[in-house]
Structures are given as C-alpha cells and as structure tokens.
Design an enzyme around this catalytic site. Structure first.
Site, PDB file in Angstrom:
ATOM      1  N   TYR A 122       0.722  -0.842   0.407  1.00 15.85           N
ATOM      2  CA  TYR A 122       0.078  -0.113  -0.285  1.00 15.85           C
ATOM      3  C   TYR A 122       0.592   1.350  -0.278  1.00 15.85           C
ATOM      4  CZ  TYR A 122      -4.654  -2.554   0.853  1.00 15.85           C
ATOM      5  OH  TYR A 122      -5.655  -3.990   1.987  1.00 15.85           O
ATOM      6  N   GLY A 123       1.835   1.699   0.251  1.00 12.79           N
ATOM      7  CA  GLY A 123       2.736   2.183   1.126  1.00 12.79           C
ATOM      8  C   GLY A 123       3.471   3.216  -0.163  1.00 12.79           C
ATOM      9  N   CYS A 128      -0.598  -1.432   9.965  1.00 15.66           N
ATOM     10  CA  CYS A 128      -0.102  -0.939   9.148  1.00 15.66           C
ATOM     11  C   CYS A 128       0.340   0.404   8.652  1.00 15.66           C
ATOM     12  CB  CYS A 128      -0.910  -1.284   8.061  1.00 15.66           C
ATOM     13  SG  CYS A 128      -0.613  -0.434   6.428  1.00 15.66           S
ATOM     14  N   THR A 164       0.845   2.507   6.956  1.00 22.25           N
ATOM     15  CA  THR A 164       0.883   3.128   6.492  1.00 22.25           C
ATOM     16  C   THR A 164      -1.389   3.351   6.310  1.00 22.25           C
ATOM     17  OG1 THR A 164       2.184   2.491   4.295  1.00 22.25           O
ATOM     18  CG2 THR A 164       0.139   3.526   3.717  1.00 22.25           C
ATOM     19  N   CYS A 203       7.078   0.599   9.989  1.00 24.65           N
ATOM     20  CA  CYS A 203       6.207   0.217   8.832  1.00 24.65           C
ATOM     21  C   CYS A 203       6.625  -1.591  10.019  1.00 24.65           C
ATOM     22  CB  CYS A 203       7.328  -0.219   7.362  1.00 24.65           C
ATOM     23  SG  CYS A 203       6.776  -0.656   6.443  1.00 24.65           S
ATOM     24  N   THR A 204       5.396  -2.199   9.567  1.00 23.90           N
ATOM     25  CA  THR A 204       5.530  -3.867  10.500  1.00 23.90           C
ATOM     26  C   THR A 204       7.008  -4.279   9.707  1.00 23.90           C
ATOM     27  OG1 THR A 204       4.012  -3.794   8.407  1.00 23.90           O
ATOM     28  CG2 THR A 204       3.144  -3.449  10.827  1.00 23.90           C
ATOM     29  N   HIS A 205       7.114  -4.283   8.678  1.00 24.14           N
ATOM     30  CA  HIS A 205       8.124  -4.595   8.169  1.00 24.14           C
ATOM     31  C   HIS A 205       9.719  -4.515   8.877  1.00 24.14           C
ATOM     32  CE1 HIS A 205       5.789  -6.137   5.214  1.00 24.14           C
ATOM     33  NE2 HIS A 205       6.058  -6.662   4.549  1.00 24.14           N
TER      34      HIS A 205
END
Lengths: 273, 273
Positions: free
Chosen positions: A42-43, A73, A75, A185-187
């Site tokens: 999405y970002g 998320c 974003t 960001c979750t990553h």
C-alpha cells in the site's frame, strides 16, 4: 462479547509482527488476521486508493464479528484516519501507541521516523509527537526499498546490500544525532539488527507492532472487553492472494514456524461485500 | 479498422519501455496504454491472481476498440497464456518475440533469462527457446529486487547498491559463460547499463519491449491492419491508481519528458466491467 476475536489487518503479511506481540501480551485472545496479499504494497500508492483498500479490509473483519480492529500497518494508520470515527467497534492504528512510546523514550529530544513514502508524506507520527511535546525535534525519512528487501529475503545484518541501503537512508538522521527511532512500518523490525548496528546501541528502536499490542490490551481492559478465558486463544488467517505463499513467509514475521494455513478471500468478495 | 489504436497493458508503468519502442517503429499508430498502478506488482503474486488481473486489463482495452493487444509485461505474457486464444483481436505477449531474438543472437548456445519470480517459475522463455532449438543451454534467475530498485530510483550504473544486487543475482550465469541475456521484465532495460557493466560487452542483452514492438509491426502488416495515415499517432494513457504519480515516473520509462497526463480508471470499473 469478550470471547469475540480481535481483528488485525495489514496490506500484506508484515502485520504479523504485531500479531506476534499481541499473542505475547494477550495469549488468551482469539485473533482474526487479514493480509491483503493480492494488493500489497500500500505504501507507494495514492491516499485515495489506500483509503478505499482500508475501508474494504475493515469491512471484511467486521463481517467476522470482531470486537476491536487493529490496523497493523503504518500506511493505513497514517492515511486512512477516518476509520477512527467510522467503525462500530473500537479501532486503533499504530501511530498513536508508537509515537507515545517514542516521546517517553527520548532523552535528547531528537526522534527519527522511518516508514513508507505514504506514511512519511502524511506526517502522521510527526504530528502526533509534536502534539504530545512541541519541543521535540523530528527527522523523517521514507525508506521504500526496505519492504522489498525484507520480502525477498535480504534481511541478514551482515549482508552488504542490507547494510548499504540502511546507510543510504539513515546517514542524515545519524548525523543529526537522534537517540530514538520509530520503525514506522511492520516490515522494519525484521531488519532491526542491521539498523541498530548502523545507528549504534545508544539509539532506541521503537517497534510499532509491540507498542500497538500493549495499547490494544489497554483499550480492551478499559472497555471490559478482555477475554477472561483460561485457555489459549486461536489465530485465523485470511489472505487475498492464494494461500500457498502464506506458510513460507509467515514464519519470518511471526518469529516461529506456522502450522496454521491461511484461508483465501478473493478481491471480488472484498470489493463487493 | 487500421486507424483504431494498438492497446498495450502492463502491471504498472514498466510497459512504457515497450511503448517507447512502438513509437519508434510505428510512429503513425495510435496507442492506448493501461497501467494497473493500483495493483502493481504482478510478478510476485500467484498465477490465478495474475490471470484474473490480466483478463480485466485486456477487457478494458477491448472496451476502447483496439485492433491489437500487447501484454507488455513479462509476467502476464508468461502466466496468462490463455489470452492468446480468448481475445477477438490479435494478441501478443513479450515471450515469443523476445525468445526468437535471443535464439538468433546467441553464438555459443548459452542464453540467460532474468525476470520476476512468476515469469521464471513459468519457464515460459525457456520453453519457447527450447521449442525453437533444443540444443540451447538455458540459465534462469528470478530477480525480484530489480523492480523495486528501478521504481525507487536506484538505477545509476555506478550506484554501489545497484552493482551489488546485479552481482548477487547474475554471478552464477556469468560463471556459466552465457553470451546472450533476455531482460524478461519491462523494468530491466532501465538498469541495462549496470547489467552490461557486470557481464561484460560480449554478452548481448535482449530487450523484450523492443523485440515485441517489431513483432507487433509484423502482425499488423501481415493482417493489413497498419495505419497508413501520414500524421503522427497519439498516445492515451490510463492508470488504476491516481494520475499524480504518472508524469513523475513515466519519463523514466519513455525516455523523454511526457507532456500528456493519464486518465484514472478505478479498480471498481475494472472488476465490474
């Protein structure tokens, strides 16, 4: 109502880093996760597209009867802020919990924020931090290459590619002398070691998944919605792309091997529900 | 019919590298381009999702009355092969034109293929090359990080990050001694210089956009569908995310500054048409 599940959604599987923390904090809760793997990421998309996708994701979780929705998320939490007011159940994104933790953590008043382009452009974390303490200096940097790095297995702290990308994005913040960095960001927690190696041990990294799990526990507690069962809760995973990729990738984010498989929910069902 | 447009679609804006070549070869043709920027990338998704998206994209171009459809996308051309038989107008992907050019170019019979994971898993280029000449040795490598590198501006041949990623992906092919490399994704020509610098000048790079433009000209010629007008054709661009990002990115792929803007077509329109 307390036995109903907590609904968690994300653009893809990165939100599982928040689920991992949620299971630690609230092991007795049932969790329903939706990852929009057919439309991730999405970002890098426009605000209007992100808002439309977020509405569809939340509507899907509501159809499963959840008692609380977490947008795990950065974003969505930054862009689709109208969700706060439009849902019939309590809702939280990751911005407020994470910004609050960062304001508490900083000693020199210099906080860095990294996220997707959409998150950074929204200035969501920055706005929330300055609302809490207007004296804080905030440094933002979009890191659009971090998500594909993580998703394609470039995660080792000693990988020269990871190290170079980290340096490219964070050099300016480092020279500004931040002492706290929001992983917006979750990553990003997946490459936290490489980030920490570059910035040095004096810089505290704030993990949005962890802070949001703690915040969600507070919401449930204050609204008497905690599951008081003494048995472990269950997790059910839904994804919009096919389920084959799920088990392969999910363990990276959950930090353990996943025996569950995911259930496929088609984009058609999402957009037409 | 000859004045009707050529329809070109891609998962995003990478297919504009094919449009650039099409304008060179067939300057008098009108072109309608669709880039599915709200759902890009396709190359890391499942086959069933890619097929569904490709059907919707082709249907949209048909609604614009095109006389030929080009899937300027290595992933769609490799996975959604049923499009060849199901459309009421001539159709080509990039695989057959590109494989044909590679078979013609190789001198030592060792061809490398790079593309997205979906393209490489499909073995589409490999199958077509071996169909044409079963003696050729084929070496495949998925390069999932190349697309985000290009999309986030990591394209300079002297950028250490680009060089390291190129080396990581292509070291094995180089040691195998390929003399021809298929750039099996429309984004890859943008970093052709870095790839060529690493592999050396003796390795011929085959650009799928260029070969497909030449192939499309042949189809139109053989079916008497060429536009015989003496004026320059027009280009109309449609994208599924908002149009703001279009002009900013389009010039990278078209190789010139773009004065046109794109027209937004929503995902709802795509899925419901």
């Amino acid at each position: 109502m307390s036995e109903q599940a907590i609904g968690v959604f994300d653009s893809g599987l990165g939100g599982l880093t928040a689920v991992k923390e949620l299971i630690k904090v609230l092991p007795q809760e049932n969790i329903i996760y939706f990852g929009d793997t057919a439309r991730v990421p999405y970002g890098t998309r426009s605000d209007s597209t992100i808002k439309m996708y977020a509405r569809q994701d939340a509507r899907f979780l509501l159809s499963k009867g959840v008692k609380l929705i977490i947008a795990a998320c950065g974003t969505v939490s930054s862009v689709a802020t109208e969700l706060y007011d439009s849902l019939p159940v309590p809702f939280t994104g990751v911005v407020v919990p994470t910004a609050t933790a960062a304001v508490r953590a900083t000693r020199n008043g210099k906080i860095g924020i990294i996220g997707t382009p959409a998150t950074v452009n929204s200035c969501s974390y920055k706005t929330e931090i300055l609302r809490q303490d207007s004296r804080i200096q905030v440094f933002q940097q979009a890191c659009p290459l971090f998500v594909p790095l993580v998703e394609n297995g470039f995660i080792a702290a000693d990988d020269a590619i990871v190290q170079l990308v980290v340096e490219r994005y964070l050099a300016e913040m480092k020279s500004e002398g931040i002492d706290t960095l929001i992983l917006g960001c979750t990553h990003f927690p997946i490459i936290a070691q490489a980030i920490s190696d570059y910035l040095g041990r004096n810089v505290v990294l704030i993990d949005s998944g962890k802070e949001t799990a703690l915040y969600a526990a507070n919401i449930l507690s204050s609204q008497s919605l905690l599951n008081t069962s003494h048995t472990l809760g269950s997790c059910t995973y839904y994804v919009s792309d096919t389920v084959e990729g799920f088990r392969k990738t999910a363990d990276v984010f959950l930090g353990r091997s996943v025996e569950d498989t995911a259930i496929h929910i088609s984009i058609d069902q999402l957009t037409r529900s």
